[in-house]
Design a protein around this motif. Structure first.
Motif, mmCIF file in Angstrom:
data_model
loop_
_atom_site.group_PDB
_atom_site.id
_atom_site.type_symbol
_atom_site.label_atom_id
_atom_site.label_comp_id
_atom_site.label_asym_id
_atom_site.label_seq_id
_atom_site.Cartn_x
_atom_site.Cartn_y
_atom_site.Cartn_z
ATOM 1 N N ILE A 52 1.584 -2.016 -9.502
ATOM 2 C CA ILE A 52 1.519 -3.258 -8.322
ATOM 3 C C ILE A 52 0.008 -3.749 -8.305
ATOM 4 O O ILE A 52 -0.532 -3.192 -7.531
ATOM 5 C CB ILE A 52 2.153 -2.995 -7.024
ATOM 6 N N TYR A 79 0.811 -10.844 -5.399
ATOM 7 C CA TYR A 79 1.050 -9.299 -6.387
ATOM 8 C C TYR A 79 1.657 -9.625 -7.413
ATOM 9 O O TYR A 79 2.484 -10.536 -7.678
ATOM 10 C CB TYR A 79 1.513 -8.402 -5.523
ATOM 11 N N ARG A 120 2.463 1.672 -3.443
ATOM 12 C CA ARG A 120 1.378 2.254 -4.353
ATOM 13 C C ARG A 120 1.347 3.695 -4.103
ATOM 14 O O ARG A 120 0.979 4.339 -5.195
ATOM 15 C CB ARG A 120 0.030 1.629 -4.093
ATOM 16 N N ARG A 121 1.388 4.101 -3.115
ATOM 17 C CA ARG A 121 1.043 5.728 -2.700
ATOM 18 C C ARG A 121 2.361 6.322 -3.142
ATOM 19 O O ARG A 121 1.994 7.511 -3.583
ATOM 20 C CB ARG A 121 1.091 5.703 -1.078
ATOM 21 N N GLY A 143 0.451 3.957 -9.013
ATOM 22 C CA GLY A 143 0.963 2.852 -8.191
ATOM 23 C C GLY A 143 0.014 1.528 -8.331
ATOM 24 O O GLY A 143 0.517 0.235 -8.212
ATOM 25 N N ALA A 144 -1.502 2.070 -8.280
ATOM 26 C CA ALA A 144 -2.213 0.642 -8.264
ATOM 27 C C ALA A 144 -2.349 0.055 -9.366
ATOM 28 O O ALA A 144 -2.629 -1.340 -9.486
ATOM 29 C CB ALA A 144 -3.708 1.351 -8.032
ATOM 30 N N SER A 148 0.771 -1.090 0.028
ATOM 31 C CA SER A 148 -0.052 0.060 0.202
ATOM 32 C C SER A 148 0.778 1.237 -0.002
ATOM 33 O O SER A 148 0.566 2.190 -0.654
ATOM 34 C CB SER A 148 -0.897 -0.100 1.095
#
Length: 1008
Positions: free
Chosen positions: A86, A93, A76-77, A82-83, A73
């Protein structure tokens, strides 16, 4: 490359993430290990359990799985988009490799290219591919921070690196290199003393270089080492080499090194090219360095290009020395002199990538508008072929690193390359290096005297000497203060010295590096009027390397005339440079200075917003005007932005608009990348759309797709269905040209759903047409026929003549595939008439190509040839070059059928060359299949086999089933011609099955 953010990762060394020019902060070692583990397995599922093991080895905490998810998480931030980078994939993942660039995948691609080149006996190309792949390595993966799991994977990649390095040396030896390899081979042997392959390469290189005793000593050294460490003797291969050296076996003699020759049509340097920067008549000093440099050049060289490299701090005069030397040496290089700024240390700018630099250099050699190969490797091959057996001087200015320079080096022994860089590139093999620092005191005062005039300098000799010291004896600073004095004839030199001395907070800075330049620039800046100072600071925010009057006016919020007055004044006081009549540029240090001033003002927090508020709307207006000139028939969409107060450049002809786009597109892209998130999303959407149209015209399909993604993202943020539908349909075209057919179907299907939901019949028609085109590429013939027939009706009902003509052309292709030639001819003839009536020349050209293909299918060869000549007369190869290539391929087929063998082969070769330079992947397989038929018909089935095989592999990867089936038919017929009837039967069986699956089995023999 990666997504619209220019996202890329480096794992071959310390892990790095980059979004454009900004380095990403990836977090701590746990985040890094998880990310690297995903990147090492890019595109594949990595279970959470493996990520736990990678992060903590054998001692994970009880909350390890939760912490992995938390780290994902966090990553991704930290990563833009990022979403999508990954993604969650079942029990683990996956790093979605389509979303980013990765040095690891580039390395693997280089190895693949090398394998293909070796298989085709293109050893030189294999060496180029291997050297560029190896240049990506910056050290071990994660440099010791990776833990047990990553280290195990790293060992595999390290072994591949070593194997690639060994193969590269083996190939270079096979190409005749010898002595020049010894240094690198010794380094490799010292790092891996127990590996026998590099030791053998070193022995052979030494022997061929006339150093047989040393070669034998190497064998003795490795034999002793193996006995001591492993208790074994050298292997049979190494022992056999030792024996061959002892008896001076003639088989060890180096192979002949033929002069490199480019492919037919390779560009060559035009006689008398003179592209060096201006050599100022007041160049002073550096006599010792200059004479040493000239002496090195005059010495007898080796077998390769002579490379002279100059390093030193910014402002030390590296470029001035290199330019002056180049002008002195120019008569010795009659085939031309070239110059390029590689932007290695230009503030706020990314260094030129080798591919872009090669494009600039090749255009200087006489290819100003022709499409070039897409990859740096292919461009380098064209570049070196162009310079074979030529004597050319090349100045590579402002280099970032060795990897940037190596692809630009020619192979001809008659060439000289001068390289300047702020950092000494110690790994630039074979280069003669000169490091320059500050001028000596005598040269500093002599330079001031030359610029001020002997009389004025002689009147105050002590003040002149003090002024030189206060400027740090840096040429840039000296020139700026001298210009200030020339513009103030009533000032004494002492007065300026006192003004510098009063800057007490900067006294310490005047004697150290770049800060001395800042102090000198501050004086020129303070001498400007208030408005001039404001504009100077604003210009530092301009993203482009070169600035024209219109963009400067927009950024400054003033008229073009006022902006030009300020630009000219800044030019007079040497705060700007001018290399062409209408374009201005910063020295990189001056740009850095301007940006530092802006950041320090009260409005400094608004620095980012200036480009978003002022420059992007200007670029929107300018690109709208340019697109109106280039694409008068495109669908008009109201942007909602007025014409900027400063006005816009004019584009009297489409050529003017295209030239403007050629010059400005890079700056527009940079502005969008930096400010897109902060800007009005309506502006971002329309500006991205306009750029995509330009890239479409120039056959730069990857960049077209990048802008398409940006437009879709902006449309989603706006929440306007009509604009989202438009953007998705445009993106679908990019996917089609790239061969990403499923992605294109997804985009067009979403657009269709949006338009039907909102009752927008015009955009519904566009979406239906796009889906017909994409399904035809996928071999879904029934669906394609249904969509395209609907599209014709819908577009006619909505009054979209351009779209109707496009759909008729695409429908004709499907009819032709089905063997329904009368219907195909009728459809495309309608398209031709519509395009002629509305003046849509690019679309008329494509319709004529399809009409010619239909005529060829019915045996009307002479008529097909006449139609193709009409098509080619509508535009040259610089616009949508892949379509031009398709026309040439069909023309080659027509000429071959008419017995014009020589002309047919000439057109065929030109078609392959053109389509190879374009980025439209699906056209490549079409052209290869057609040209394969030409070669088979001309009595060369072996060449036909090669081309059909390439088309088969390319179309299979894309899922372009019709061309895959055509390639199989071509392979079968060529195999029959060479007497391999069993293989031919298998190819025919596969082709028939594929045609039958598409519903084309009964018709394909009339056109495939």
């Amino acid at each position: 490359m990666g997504s619209e953010q220019g996202l890329r990762f480096h794992v071959l060394g310390a892990v790095e993430g980059w979004a454009g020019d900004a380095r990403l902060r990836l977090g701590g070692v746990i985040q890094e290990r998880i990310l690297v583990t995903l990147l090492l397995e890019y595109g594949r599922l990595v279970p959470v359990a493996r990520l736990v093991e990678a992060a903590w080895d054998e001692l994970p905490p009880l909350s390890a799985e939760h912490q992995v998810r938390k780290a994902i998480s966090d990553l991704r931030r930290r990563i833009p988009g990022g979403a999508g980078v990954i993604v969650t994939d079942g029990p683990g993942y996956r790093a979605e490799s389509a979303e980013f660039g990765l040095d690891l995948s580039e390395f693997a691609r280089g190895l693949r290219l090398a394998r293909e080149a070796v298989a085709e006996e293109r050893r030189s190309d294999a060496v180029v591919a291997l050297r560029e792949a190896l240049a990506l390595w910056r050290g071990p993966v994660m440099v010791g921070r990776g833990g047990r799991v990553i280290e195990a994977a790293a060992i595999v990649w390290e072994e591949r690196r070593l194997a690639a390095s060994e193969q590269c040396f083996e190939l270079r030896l096979a190409l005749g290199e010898a002595g020049e390899l010894v240094g690198d081979l010794r380094a490799l042997v010292s790092q891996h003393p127990l590996r026998e392959a590099p030791r053998g390469h070193l022995m052979l290189a030494l022997y061929r270089a006339g150093r047989g005793v040393e070669a034998l000593e190497e064998y003795g050294a490795v034999r002793a080492l193996l006995a001591e460490e492993l208790g074994i003797d050298p292997g049979a291969r190494l022992a056999g080499l030792h024996e061959a050296i002892l008896r001076e076996d003639p088989d060890l003699a180096p192979p002949h090194r033929p002069a490199s020759a480019g492919p037919d049509g390779s560009p060559g340097p035009a006689q008398g090219i003179r592209a060096l920067p201006y050599d100022p008549p007041d160049f002073t000093g550096r006599n010792e360095e200059l004479e040493l440099l000239l002496d090195h050049v005059r010495r007898p060289g080796g077998e390769g290009t002579h490379v002279i490299a100059i390093d030193g701090m910014g402002g030390a005069g590296k470029t001035a020395l290199a330019v002056h030397a180049a002008h002195r040496l120019a008569p010795h290089y009659p085939d031309g002199q070239l110059h390029i700024d590689l932007r290695g240390f230009t503030p706020g700018e990314s260094p030129f990538r080798p591919g872009a630099a090669l494009e600039s250099l090749l255009r200087a050699l006489g290819m100003p508008h022709q499409p070039l190969p897409g990859s740096a490797e292919e461009r380098a091959r064209v570049w070196r072929a162009a310079l074979a057996r030529k004597r050319v001087l090349i100045l590579l200015d402002n280099a970032a690193d060795t990897a940037q320079v190596l692809p630009l080096l020619p192979a001809s022994p008659g060439c000289l390359v001068l390289v300047t860089s702020r950092a000494r590139l110690v790994d630039l093999d074979g280069a003669e290096w000169f490091s320059i620092g500050m001028l000596v005191p005598e040269d500093s005062t002599a330079l001031l005297a030359e610029m001020l005039g002997a009389e004025r300098a002689a009147a105050e000799p002590e003040a002149v000497a003090e002024l030189a010291e206060l400027c740090g004896r840096l040429p840039l600073a000296l020139r700026i203060v001298a210009a200030r004095l020339r513009n103030r004839p009533r000032w004494t030199v002492r007065h300026l010295v006192e003004r510098l001395s009063h800057e007490t907070r900067r006294l310490d800075e005047l004697s150290v590096g770049q800060r001395s330049v800042t102090a000198a620039l501050e004086l020129s800046y303070q001498a400007l009027g208030a408005r001039q100072r404001a504009v100077f600071c604003l210009l530092g925010q301009h993203p482009g390397v070169e600035i024209d009057v219109w963009s400067a006016a927009a950024l400054a919020g003033t008229s073009a005339r006022e902006a030009e007055d300020v630009l000219e004044h800044l030019l007079d006081v040497h705060l700007l440079q001018q290399h062409t009549e209408t374009l201005y540029s910063f020295h990189d240090l001056v740009r850095s200075f301007a940006r530092s001033l802006w950041a320090g003002t009260a409005d400094g927090d608004e620095a980012d917003g200036v480009v978003a508020r002022r420059l992007l709307p200007y670029y929107l207006g300018a690109t709208e005007a340019a697109c109106a000139a280039l694409f008068p028939d495109r669908l008009r969409i109201e942007t909602g932005f007025p014409v900027p107060d400063a006005g816009l450049p004019s584009f009297p002809t489409p050529e003017d608009a295209l030239a403007w786009f050629d010059r400005e597109h890079h700056a527009i892209q940079l502005a969008l990348n930096r400010e897109g998130d902060a800007a009005d999303q309506r502006c971002v959407l329309h500006l991205s759309r306009n750029l995509a149209f330009y890239f479409y015209t120039r056959s730069r399909v990857e960049e077209q797709a990048t802008q398409g993604v940006a437009a879709v993202r902006a449309a989603r943020r706006l929440g306007e269905p009509r604009l989202l539908s438009l953007s998705l349909n445009n993106l679908a075209v990019s996917h089609w040209r790239l061969g990403h057919f499923p992605e294109g179907v997804e985009a067009a299907s979403e657009a269709l759903e949006i338009s039907r939901r909102s009752g927008d019949r015009q955009h519904e028609a566009i979406s239906v047409g796009r889906l017909g085109l994409l399904h035809s590429a996928l071999g879904h013939i029934a669906e394609a026929l249904s969509f395209l027939e609907q599209a014709v009706v819908l577009r006619r009902e909505s009054g979209d003549e351009v779209g109707a003509a496009e759909s008729w052309t695409n429908l004709s292709t499907v009819y032709r595939w089905l063997g329904r030639f009368p219907e195909a001819a009728g459809a495309v003839e309608r398209a031709v008439r519509i395009n002629q009536r509305i003046g849509s020349y690019d679309n008329e050209k494509m319709a004529l190509i399809e009409l010619a293909a239909t005529r060829l299918g019915t045996g009307d060869v002479r008529q097909a040839l006449d139609i193709l000549e009409q098509a080619l007369a509508l535009g040259d190869e610089t616009r949508r070059s892949e379509n031009h290539a398709l026309a040439l391929a069909f023309m080659a087929e027509a000429r071959q059928l008419l017995g014009e063998r020589e002309n047919a082969l000439h057109d065929a070769d030109r078609a392959l060359e053109l389509v190879g330079r374009s980025g439209a992947r699906l056209r490549s397989s079409e052209v290869e299949n057609i040209v394969g038929r030409v070669h088979r018909g001309s009595g060369d089935p072996a060449r036909a086999l090669q081309l059909h095989k390439s088309a088969f592999e390319r179309s299979t990867v894309l899922g372009y089933r019709v061309e895959t089936a055509c390639a199989l038919v071509g392979l079968a017929r060529a195999a029959e011609d060479v007497g391999d009837h069993q293989e031919a039967a298998e190819y025919f069986r596969q082709a028939h099955g594929l045609f039958e699956a598409m519903g084309l089995a009964a018709s394909h023999r009339s056109w495939a």
